[in-house]
Design an enzyme around this catalytic site. Structure first.
Site, PDB file in Angstrom:
ATOM      1  N   LYS A  22     123.237 -42.669 -48.159  1.00 29.36           N
ATOM      2  CA  LYS A  22     123.005 -43.924 -47.409  1.00 29.36           C
ATOM      3  C   LYS A  22     123.308 -45.124 -48.312  1.00 29.36           C
ATOM      4  CE  LYS A  22     118.645 -45.497 -47.005  1.00 29.36           C
ATOM      5  NZ  LYS A  22     118.395 -46.842 -47.497  1.00 29.36           N
ATOM      6  N   ASN A  23     122.823 -45.097 -49.545  1.00 31.19           N
ATOM      7  CA  ASN A  23     122.926 -46.277 -50.401  1.00 31.19           C
ATOM      8  C   ASN A  23     124.287 -46.444 -51.077  1.00 31.19           C
ATOM      9  OD1 ASN A  23     120.401 -46.885 -49.553  1.00 31.19           O
ATOM     10  ND2 ASN A  23     119.364 -46.275 -51.441  1.00 31.19           N
ATOM     11  N   ARG A  93     117.617 -55.300 -44.850  1.00 28.93           N
ATOM     12  CA  ARG A  93     117.899 -56.277 -45.906  1.00 28.93           C
ATOM     13  C   ARG A  93     119.208 -55.976 -46.642  1.00 28.93           C
ATOM     14  NH1 ARG A  93     116.357 -55.739 -50.418  1.00 28.93           N
ATOM     15  NH2 ARG A  93     115.683 -57.879 -50.674  1.00 28.93           N
ATOM     16  N   CYS A 117     109.810 -56.638 -47.844  1.00 23.79           N
ATOM     17  CA  CYS A 117     109.531 -55.506 -46.951  1.00 23.79           C
ATOM     18  C   CYS A 117     108.224 -54.890 -47.450  1.00 23.79           C
ATOM     19  CB  CYS A 117     110.668 -54.488 -46.985  1.00 23.79           C
ATOM     20  SG  CYS A 117     110.699 -53.574 -48.516  1.00 23.79           S
ATOM     21  N   ARG A 122     111.056 -58.495 -52.991  1.00 22.24           N
ATOM     22  CA  ARG A 122     112.495 -58.201 -53.075  1.00 22.24           C
ATOM     23  C   ARG A 122     113.361 -59.452 -52.942  1.00 22.24           C
ATOM     24  NH1 ARG A 122     113.465 -52.653 -49.923  1.00 22.24           N
ATOM     25  NH2 ARG A 122     115.265 -52.560 -51.303  1.00 22.24           N
ATOM     26  N   ASP A 305     112.730 -43.938 -55.706  1.00 21.71           N
ATOM     27  CA  ASP A 305     112.812 -43.428 -54.329  1.00 21.71           C
ATOM     28  C   ASP A 305     112.330 -41.989 -54.211  1.00 21.71           C
ATOM     29  OD1 ASP A 305     115.937 -45.151 -53.525  1.00 21.71           O
ATOM     30  OD2 ASP A 305     113.870 -45.838 -53.707  1.00 21.71           O
ATOM     31  N   ILE A 327     109.445 -50.427 -60.779  1.00 23.46           N
ATOM     32  CA  ILE A 327     110.537 -51.107 -60.063  1.00 23.46           C
ATOM     33  C   ILE A 327     110.002 -52.036 -58.979  1.00 23.46           C
ATOM     34  CG2 ILE A 327     112.668 -50.782 -58.733  1.00 23.46           C
ATOM     35  CD1 ILE A 327     113.039 -49.509 -61.398  1.00 23.46           C
ATOM     36  N   ARG A 397     115.552 -43.824 -40.700  1.00 18.12           N
ATOM     37  CA  ARG A 397     116.532 -44.748 -41.297  1.00 18.12           C
ATOM     38  C   ARG A 397     117.312 -44.050 -42.408  1.00 18.12           C
ATOM     39  NH1 ARG A 397     114.015 -50.533 -42.683  1.00 18.12           N
ATOM     40  NH2 ARG A 397     116.116 -50.652 -43.511  1.00 18.12           N
TER      41      ARG A 397
HETATM   42  C1  EPZ Z   1     118.248 -50.498 -53.948  1.00 19.97           C
HETATM   43  O1  EPZ Z   1     117.486 -51.580 -53.466  1.00 19.97           O
HETATM   44  C2  EPZ Z   1     118.083 -49.379 -52.928  1.00 19.97           C
HETATM   45  N1  EPZ Z   1     118.581 -49.830 -51.628  1.00 19.97           N
HETATM   46  C3  EPZ Z   1     116.598 -48.999 -52.818  1.00 19.97           C
HETATM   47  O2  EPZ Z   1     116.517 -47.883 -51.937  1.00 19.97           O
HETATM   48  C4  EPZ Z   1     116.116 -48.561 -54.197  1.00 19.97           C
HETATM   49  O3  EPZ Z   1     114.735 -48.259 -54.123  1.00 19.97           O
HETATM   50  C5  EPZ Z   1     116.349 -49.697 -55.200  1.00 19.97           C
HETATM   51  O4  EPZ Z   1     117.752 -50.042 -55.219  1.00 19.97           O
HETATM   52  C6  EPZ Z   1     115.946 -49.325 -56.619  1.00 19.97           C
HETATM   53  O5  EPZ Z   1     116.648 -48.196 -57.032  1.00 19.97           O
HETATM   54  C7  EPZ Z   1     119.924 -49.836 -51.419  1.00 19.97           C
HETATM   55  O6  EPZ Z   1     120.720 -49.499 -52.284  1.00 19.97           O
HETATM   56  C8  EPZ Z   1     120.375 -50.267 -50.057  1.00 19.97           C
HETATM   57  P1  EPZ Z   1     116.978 -53.746 -56.755  1.00 19.97           P
HETATM   58  P2  EPZ Z   1     117.704 -53.045 -54.126  1.00 19.97           P
HETATM   59  O7  EPZ Z   1     117.717 -54.997 -56.486  1.00 19.97           O
HETATM   60  O8  EPZ Z   1     119.083 -53.221 -54.589  1.00 19.97           O
HETATM   61  C9  EPZ Z   1     113.879 -57.067 -58.208  1.00 19.97           C
HETATM   62  C10 EPZ Z   1     115.711 -46.636 -50.153  1.00 19.97           C
HETATM   63  O9  EPZ Z   1     114.655 -46.034 -50.108  1.00 19.97           O
HETATM   64  N2  EPZ Z   1     114.949 -58.029 -57.887  1.00 19.97           N
HETATM   65  O10 EPZ Z   1     117.522 -52.785 -57.758  1.00 19.97           O
HETATM   66  O11 EPZ Z   1     117.135 -54.043 -53.174  1.00 19.97           O
HETATM   67  C11 EPZ Z   1     113.319 -56.422 -56.945  1.00 19.97           C
HETATM   68  O12 EPZ Z   1     112.307 -57.228 -56.397  1.00 19.97           O
HETATM   69  C12 EPZ Z   1     115.772 -48.030 -50.717  1.00 19.97           C
HETATM   70  O13 EPZ Z   1     116.832 -46.159 -49.808  1.00 19.97           O
HETATM   71  C13 EPZ Z   1     114.734 -59.390 -58.139  1.00 19.97           C
HETATM   72  O14 EPZ Z   1     113.684 -59.799 -58.599  1.00 19.97           O
HETATM   73  O15 EPZ Z   1     116.758 -52.940 -55.400  1.00 19.97           O
HETATM   74  C14 EPZ Z   1     112.808 -55.097 -57.432  1.00 19.97           C
HETATM   75  O16 EPZ Z   1     111.499 -55.301 -57.959  1.00 19.97           O
HETATM   76  C15 EPZ Z   1     114.373 -48.590 -50.919  1.00 19.97           C
HETATM   77  N3  EPZ Z   1     115.725 -60.267 -57.836  1.00 19.97           N
HETATM   78  C16 EPZ Z   1     113.759 -54.731 -58.580  1.00 19.97           C
HETATM   79  O17 EPZ Z   1     114.439 -55.956 -58.946  1.00 19.97           O
HETATM   80  C17 EPZ Z   1     116.929 -59.858 -57.312  1.00 19.97           C
HETATM   81  O18 EPZ Z   1     117.824 -60.709 -57.072  1.00 19.97           O
HETATM   82  C18 EPZ Z   1     114.797 -53.699 -58.201  1.00 19.97           C
HETATM   83  O19 EPZ Z   1     115.474 -54.171 -57.094  1.00 19.97           O
HETATM   84  C19 EPZ Z   1     117.122 -58.479 -57.070  1.00 19.97           C
HETATM   85  C20 EPZ Z   1     116.133 -57.587 -57.381  1.00 19.97           C
END
Ligand code: EPZ
Length: 417
Positions: A22-23, A93, A117, A122, A305, A327, A397
């Site tokens: 998916k990702n 998102r 969420c 996020r 995850d 995370i 999802r």
């Molecule tokens: C991706 O989310 C995945 N989603 C998530 O999978 C996964 O849990 C996550 O990466 C971590 O591995 C997709 O790829 C669609 P991040 P993402 O940006 O990119 C902070 C699932 O279950 N952050 O790596 O949104 C954020 O708040 C989903 O399939 C900022 O502060 O995650 C978080 O604490 C859930 N500012 C941390 O970084 C930003 O601009 C990691 O977020 C971006 C992120």
């Protein structure tokens, strides 16, 4: 809201096939905004989130046809619109991933600000700062992020955190920027690598793939291409745990164990071995599971995850286990629901303590997010008597035809619409 009704405690047996990631699918679909032409994508998982992204791309002017299950043809004749509306972005998102390619192709984008969420606020500040590094003018207001530029210029971007979709958004913005872009502290998840491999097949010049420093030489033009999505490592990890919970008789097909090294190492500490036998993953379980400590981390660390699913195993292990979730700030909502099934998990901030040696007994529970819901399915299949899981839309999802595939292994699970 639909429910799952599960009669647990059965030994399961058979082969479960892993679907496309998916990702990886979500950013790869968004990448079709970068070049006109006809794309054929295969191993695309049939998921709600993928449908949402396809509808958003249709809204932007792309034509998307399902040729057969898991095979889609995308025709980018002309991008007619550069705005991603609130009603589409609020559903998922990851829709924010259209911002980078729209900036690269049309020099402008207006995307509804993705809310937080269940698992955390996020924010997308790392995405926006990166776009500004590349010369885009960003304004945020009325719930939208607007970005525009005369021309994107390659730059050195230092990510404060290896954000997965942030890295993906910035790579897609940089591939046609003027000159060279370096992304330091880039995310190394296999899904980021899959996107980069697709972009290089489209004519981009990206090096350092799978490492934490990506180098992108901007090119003038990209072209459409065909591509096969990698298998979903989080699905694979979920079903390896399923096998360990239900007697070790379930084999996992089409999984890539090399994407799960940290996860497999942690299972080994519990006494569980997952090995590739002729292309299928076989799971061997010990008499008694050992308690362990886990801290989530960006790839190649232990995947956030998979921590909810692991807690089900920890509830059965002998002794006290600890999970530290570094995370996301609020990713333990499954603890309360697992406790309703007889687990004994206490949460304090980013640390969960799991008392082992528990017997799980069926009860009514509610899915709060995708992976928490998956953990409840695993717990329901393990628990005695009947478990009813509410709000299973979260689960569907990220897991295609979960009920059908589990029934194929002998599970007593039904969906009540
Ligand atoms: C991706 O989310 C995945 N989603 C998530 O999978 C996964 O849990 C996550 O990466 C971590 O591995 C997709 O790829 C669609 P991040 P993402 O940006 O990119 C902070 C699932 O279950 N952050 O790596 O949104 C954020 O708040 C989903 O399939 C900022 O502060 O995650 C978080 O604490 C859930 N500012 C941390 O970084 C930003 O601009 C990691 O977020 C971006 C992120």
């Amino acid at each position: 809201m639909a429910k799952y009704i599960i009669k647990g405690g059965k030994k399961l047996k058979g082969i479960i096939e892993i679907k496309g990631a998916k990702n990886a699918t979500l950013p790869i679909l968004a990448a079709a905004l970068l070049a006109e032409g006809v794309y054929n994508f295969s191993n695309v998982p049939e998921l709600k989130d993928v449908e949402v992204m396809m509808n958003l791309l249709r809204h932007l002017g792309l034509k998307i046809e399902k040729k057969e299950p898991h095979k889609y043809q995308i025709t980018n004749k002309e991008i007619k619109n550069t705005e991603a509306p609130h009603e589409l972005v609020k559903v998922m998102r990851a829709s924010f991933l259209v911002m980078g390619p729209l900036l690269a192709s049309r020099k402008k984008a207006r995307v509804s600000l993705p809310g937080g969420c269940a698992i955390g606020a996020r924010p997308v500040n790392f995405h926006l700062n990166g776009f500004e590094n590349l010369g885009a003018k960003i304004t945020v207001g009325h719930g939208f992020v607007s970005a525009e530029t005369k021309e994107l210029i390659g730059a050195e971007i230092n990510l404060p955190f290896p954000t997965v979709t942030g890295t993906e958004n910035l790579v897609m913005a940089a591939v046609k920027a003027k000159g060279k872009t370096i992304i330091n502290n880039a995310a190394r998840e296999p899904e980021v690598g899959d996107l980069c491999n697709l972009l290089n097949k489209m004519g981009a010049k990206i090096t350092g793939i799978d490492a934490d420093r990506l180098k992108i030489e901007g090119v003038k033009e990209l072209h459409a291409c065909d591509y096969k999505i990698i298998p979903d490592r989080i699905e694979a990890g979920t079903f390896i745990i399923l096998s360990a919970l239900t007697g070790g008789g379930v084999e996992i097909k089409n999984a890539r164990l090399d994407y799960l090294i940290s996860f497999v190492k942690k299972l080994k500490e519990m006494g569980i071995t997952a090995v590739d036998v002729g292309g299928n993953i076989n799971v061997k379980i010990p008499e008694k599971l050992k308690a362990i400590n886990v801290m989530t981390a960006p790839y190649p660390g232990f995947p956030t995850d998979l921590q909810a699913q692991l807690m089900v195993l920890m509830s059965l292990a002998r002794g006290e286990s600890v999970v530290e979730e570094i995370i996301f700030e609020n990713r333990f909502m499954h603890a309360r629901e697992l406790n309703r099934l007889g687990a004994n998990i206490s949460v304090s901030g980013r640390k969960a303590t799991i008392q082992g040696g528990r017997k799980l007994i069926g009860a009514q529970v509610t899915a709060t997010d995708l992976r928490a819901g998956a953990a409840l399915v695993l717990a329901g299949l393990t628990a005695k008597n009947t478990t009813i899981i509410n709000e299973i839309e979260h689960i569907e999802r990220g897991y295609e035809d979960l009920v059908g595939r589990l029934q194929g292994l002998g599970a007593d699970i039904k969906k009540q619409p």
